[in-house]
Design an enzyme around this catalytic site. Structure first.
Site, PDB file in Angstrom:
ATOM      1  N   GLN A 106       3.010  10.004   1.273  1.00  0.00           N
ATOM      2  CA  GLN A 106       4.314   9.329   1.239  1.00  0.00           C
ATOM      3  C   GLN A 106       5.128   9.673  -0.001  1.00  0.00           C
ATOM      4  O   GLN A 106       6.324   9.394  -0.046  1.00  0.00           O
ATOM      5  CB  GLN A 106       4.126   7.802   1.323  1.00  0.00           C
ATOM      6  CG  GLN A 106       3.611   7.349   2.682  1.00  0.00           C
ATOM      7  CD  GLN A 106       3.451   5.850   2.719  1.00  0.00           C
ATOM      8  OE1 GLN A 106       2.456   5.314   2.250  1.00  0.00           O
ATOM      9  NE2 GLN A 106       4.444   5.156   3.252  1.00  0.00           N
ATOM     10  N   HIS A 160      -4.158   1.180   7.688  1.00  0.00           N
ATOM     11  CA  HIS A 160      -2.824   1.788   7.697  1.00  0.00           C
ATOM     12  C   HIS A 160      -2.763   2.985   6.734  1.00  0.00           C
ATOM     13  O   HIS A 160      -2.282   4.061   7.097  1.00  0.00           O
ATOM     14  CB  HIS A 160      -1.795   0.712   7.307  1.00  0.00           C
ATOM     15  CG  HIS A 160      -0.376   1.186   7.231  1.00  0.00           C
ATOM     16  ND1 HIS A 160       0.603   0.756   8.106  1.00  0.00           N
ATOM     17  CD2 HIS A 160       0.237   2.032   6.379  1.00  0.00           C
ATOM     18  CE1 HIS A 160       1.754   1.342   7.800  1.00  0.00           C
ATOM     19  NE2 HIS A 160       1.558   2.118   6.746  1.00  0.00           N
ATOM     20  N   GLU A 161      -3.281   2.786   5.517  1.00  0.00           N
ATOM     21  CA  GLU A 161      -3.187   3.849   4.505  1.00  0.00           C
ATOM     22  C   GLU A 161      -4.101   5.027   4.844  1.00  0.00           C
ATOM     23  O   GLU A 161      -3.732   6.183   4.623  1.00  0.00           O
ATOM     24  CB  GLU A 161      -3.512   3.304   3.106  1.00  0.00           C
ATOM     25  CG  GLU A 161      -2.626   2.162   2.624  1.00  0.00           C
ATOM     26  CD  GLU A 161      -1.131   2.408   2.788  1.00  0.00           C
ATOM     27  OE1 GLU A 161      -0.693   3.574   2.708  1.00  0.00           O
ATOM     28  OE2 GLU A 161      -0.398   1.442   3.030  1.00  0.00           O
ATOM     29  N   CYS A 189       6.046  -0.309   7.072  1.00  0.00           N
ATOM     30  CA  CYS A 189       5.639   0.882   6.325  1.00  0.00           C
ATOM     31  C   CYS A 189       6.807   1.286   5.432  1.00  0.00           C
ATOM     32  O   CYS A 189       7.960   1.263   5.884  1.00  0.00           O
ATOM     33  CB  CYS A 189       5.296   2.001   7.310  1.00  0.00           C
ATOM     34  SG  CYS A 189       4.825   3.551   6.520  1.00  0.00           S
ATOM     35  N   LEU A 190       6.525   1.652   4.196  1.00  0.00           N
ATOM     36  CA  LEU A 190       7.600   2.043   3.279  1.00  0.00           C
ATOM     37  C   LEU A 190       8.330   3.293   3.760  1.00  0.00           C
ATOM     38  O   LEU A 190       9.452   3.554   3.334  1.00  0.00           O
ATOM     39  CB  LEU A 190       7.036   2.274   1.871  1.00  0.00           C
ATOM     40  CG  LEU A 190       6.517   1.016   1.158  1.00  0.00           C
ATOM     41  CD1 LEU A 190       5.833   1.385  -0.149  1.00  0.00           C
ATOM     42  CD2 LEU A 190       7.651   0.027   0.909  1.00  0.00           C
ATOM     43  N   GLY A 247       0.837  -1.191   0.000  1.00  0.00           N
ATOM     44  CA  GLY A 247       0.000   0.000   0.000  1.00  0.00           C
ATOM     45  C   GLY A 247       0.868   1.235   0.000  1.00  0.00           C
ATOM     46  O   GLY A 247       2.029   1.186   0.424  1.00  0.00           O
ATOM     47  N   HIS A 276      -2.450   7.216   7.234  1.00  0.00           N
ATOM     48  CA  HIS A 276      -1.486   8.127   6.597  1.00  0.00           C
ATOM     49  C   HIS A 276      -2.162   9.429   6.175  1.00  0.00           C
ATOM     50  O   HIS A 276      -1.562  10.505   6.256  1.00  0.00           O
ATOM     51  CB  HIS A 276      -0.875   7.483   5.344  1.00  0.00           C
ATOM     52  CG  HIS A 276       0.362   6.668   5.597  1.00  0.00           C
ATOM     53  ND1 HIS A 276       1.503   7.199   6.156  1.00  0.00           N
ATOM     54  CD2 HIS A 276       0.643   5.369   5.341  1.00  0.00           C
ATOM     55  CE1 HIS A 276       2.441   6.248   6.233  1.00  0.00           C
ATOM     56  NE2 HIS A 276       1.937   5.124   5.762  1.00  0.00           N
TER      57      HIS A 276
HETATM   58 NI    NI Z   1       2.852   3.226   5.543  1.00  0.00          NI
END
Ligand code: NI
Length: 184
Positions: free
Chosen positions: A54, A133-134, A91-92, A49, A137
């Protein structure tokens, strides 16, 4: 489909990750470009995701790649269902780290496609975790905020030891996407 466009992923410490994103108002070609940028960047990472903040864009858009389905959701609103379940989550924006994170088992997410069509995304397990999660963000909330106290302490220790911690934050640039007066 045009060329692949991979954007740099913002790392924890970048203030854009703590800035609540604006609702999308214009379902235009620029928005479709953003969805493509997010999708290409997510698949390249690879990640399950990716949310627009991000890649430095303050709009309520995310993409997902769960159980071989690639999709996106715009202006999501969530109804959480089921018990809380704790599972490893990463998480990226926190390269290489993962921590046991509690999430609701199920989610019903209402939102829009990039063409402005209303859509409902219903999921459990990994998909529900990803959607929560997204969407977090988009509110400037990060998964470390969801950890219990002990895990959060452990996470902060690992973050401070990570090689990426304390790297200079990339200069904030003017987003090509409309921000309706809110600076990024
Ligand atoms: Ni993330």
């Amino acid at each position: 489909m045009g060329t692949i466009s991979i954007k740099p992923i913002r790392i924890f410490g970048d203030p854009v990750l703590r800035t609540p994103a604006d609702p999308v108002r214009d379902f235009d070609a620029e928005l479709r470009r953003l969805v493509k940028d997010l999708t290409d960047t997510m698949l390249d990472a690879p990640g399950v995701g990716l949310a627009a903040p991000q890649i430095g864009v303050g709009l309520r858009v995310f993409t997902y790649h769960v159980d071989d389905v690639v999709g996106h959701l715009i202006n999501p609103s969530l109804d959480l269902t089921g018990e809380q379940e704790t599972d490893d989550e990463g998480c990226l924006s926190f390269p290489g780290l993962a921590f046991p994170t509690p999430r609701s088992y199920g989610v019903v997410a209402k939102g829009f496609t990039m063409y402005g069509e209303p859509v409902t995304l219903e999921g459990t397990g990994h998909l529900a975790r990803c959607v929560q999660h997204e969407t977090d963000h988009l509110d400037g909330i990060l998964f470390i905020d969801r950890l219990d106290q002990e895990q959060r302490k452990l996470a902060m220790r690992e973050i401070r030891a990570a090689e990426w911690w304390g790297e200079p934050v990339p200069e904030l640039r003017v987003s090509p996407h409309p921000t309706h007066g809110q600076a990024l």
